[in-house]
Design a protein around this motif. Structure first.
Motif, PDB file in Angstrom:
ATOM      1  N   SER A   1     -31.197 -33.025  23.491  1.00 48.07           N
ATOM      2  CA  SER A   1     -30.049 -33.782  22.990  1.00 48.07           C
ATOM      3  C   SER A   1     -30.006 -35.132  23.670  1.00 48.07           C
ATOM      4  O   SER A   1     -30.661 -35.362  24.698  1.00 48.07           O
ATOM      5  CB  SER A   1     -28.758 -32.989  23.230  1.00 48.07           C
ATOM      6  N   SER A   2     -29.208 -36.039  23.098  1.00 49.93           N
ATOM      7  CA  SER A   2     -29.001 -37.325  23.771  1.00 49.93           C
ATOM      8  C   SER A   2     -28.225 -37.125  25.064  1.00 49.93           C
ATOM      9  O   SER A   2     -28.066 -38.076  25.842  1.00 49.93           O
ATOM     10  CB  SER A   2     -28.269 -38.306  22.857  1.00 49.93           C
ATOM     11  N   GLY A   3     -27.766 -35.900  25.311  1.00 52.74           N
ATOM     12  CA  GLY A   3     -27.179 -35.590  26.611  1.00 52.74           C
ATOM     13  C   GLY A   3     -28.121 -35.886  27.760  1.00 52.74           C
ATOM     14  O   GLY A   3     -27.677 -36.054  28.906  1.00 52.74           O
ATOM     15  N   HIS A   4     -29.425 -35.966  27.463  1.00 48.41           N
ATOM     16  CA  HIS A   4     -30.374 -36.271  28.543  1.00 48.41           C
ATOM     17  C   HIS A   4     -30.153 -37.675  29.106  1.00 48.41           C
ATOM     18  O   HIS A   4     -30.630 -37.980  30.204  1.00 48.41           O
ATOM     19  CB  HIS A   4     -31.821 -36.109  28.059  1.00 48.41           C
ATOM     20  N   PHE A   5     -29.411 -38.527  28.369  1.00 49.41           N
ATOM     21  CA  PHE A   5     -29.059 -39.848  28.900  1.00 49.41           C
ATOM     22  C   PHE A   5     -28.301 -39.732  30.225  1.00 49.41           C
ATOM     23  O   PHE A   5     -28.314 -40.643  31.047  1.00 49.41           O
ATOM     24  CB  PHE A   5     -28.164 -40.592  27.911  1.00 49.41           C
TER      25      PHE A   5
END
Length: 309
Positions: A152-156
């Motif tokens: 997910s873009s949660g990895h940002f």
């Protein structure tokens, strides 16, 4: 949105559209968490395309009720390595081969929780459990198999906290989620190097979707983040669950990816490098594409789980 390249699909494509005309008859897929949210839509799409789907679930009775007989259900708790061992032993004993594994199950922004030998729950469930599961199932992979890690873009929000991956001090639920999602991407990147020729692993960002994954995020917080609109409509840039499942099934089946093993995908295409910190726009940060970090994480995961050394 990420500019399309050559896949023919995009941000608004659904899982059904991606698999239209794809014949998965005779194929077997394992989809963790495949009975809720994105996982349920993933299972439906694969089944409709002819695949036989196995759904390992922590709550098998709930899973069976949600699936209504369209998939096989078995018990698996990704936060418990003994449960992973039990499930994989049962599966391997059947002698069946696997064509697709989709590591879909996960938790997000939960209160500080410890599982197993004191592992932080998000890292353990989202990453370590899947690392163990896939490594145990490797002998069952058929030729030209695909493994898809739902990142997910949660990895940002965080790379890997090498000095304290289990947050023994200073737990932050969002940083922990970010680390786990980075781990998903790095897992696929390194696994692809280890699979036999013709088989591949990919990581995918499904997009922003409202599903039961957000159950640990208070309603007020979701509203402040713009996840909930006053009139109940879908927030700008968000996807439906059917759209959210599209990139995972695309990565699991598309011949377009044959020459892109280990890729990070978004909107049914190869993701571009993230140009800023806008998680809704997405893309992929460099720390989730670093091969040295991927190898280091694999070694750490192998040491913790006893699998994949």
């Amino acid at each position: 949105m990420i500019q399309q390249q050559n896949s023919g699909f995009g941000h608004e494509s659904t899982a059904g559209e991606v698999l239209a005309g794809v014949d998965l008859s005779g194929k077997l897929a394992v989809v963790t968490g495949g009975y809720s949210g994105l996982g349920l839509e993933t299972t439906r799409a694969l089944t409709n395309a002819g695949a036989h789907v196995v759904v390992p679930a922590r709550r098998p009775q709930t899973a069976a009720e949600a699936l209504g007989g369209i998939a096989d259900v078995d018990r698996l708790d990704l936060g418990d390595l003994n449960s992973v061992d039990d499930f994989t032993e049962r599966f391997l004993a059947t002698g069946r081969g696997i064509d697709i594994i989709i590591n879909n199950a996960g938790i997000m922004a939960c209160p500080e929780t410890r599982v197993g030998p004191g592992w932080e729950a998000q890292f353990a469930t989202n990453h370590l459990g899947h690392h163990a599961l896939v490594n145990r199932l490797l002998p069952a992979l058929n030729d030209n198999a695909r493994v898809v890690a739902v990142a997910s873009s949660g990895h940002f929000l965080s790379g890997i906290r090498w000095d304290d991956p289990h947050f023994t001090t200073g737990y932050d639920k969002w940083e922990a989620y970010g680390q786990a999602k980075t781990a998903n991407a790095l897992f696929a990147l390194h696994l692809d190097r280890l699979l036999p020729t013709g088989s591949h692993a990919y990581a995918v960002h499904p997009g922003s979707i409202l599903t039961p994954l957000q159950r640990h995020v208070p309603h007020d917080t979701q509203s402040e983040l713009g996840w909930i609109t006053p009139d109940g409509s879908l927030p700008t840039g968000f996807k439906t669950p059917e759209q959210g499942a599209a990139t995972a099934v695309w990565a699991a089946t598309s011949p377009y990816l044959d020459d892109h093993g280990g890729a990070y995908c978004q909107d049914c295409d190869l993701a571009r490098p993230a140009e800023d910190d806008d998680m809704l726009t997405g893309g992929v940060k460099p720390w989730a594409r670093d091969r040295a970090s991927a190898a280091r994480l694999w070694a750490l995961s192998a040491a913790l789980t006893g699998l994949g050394a």
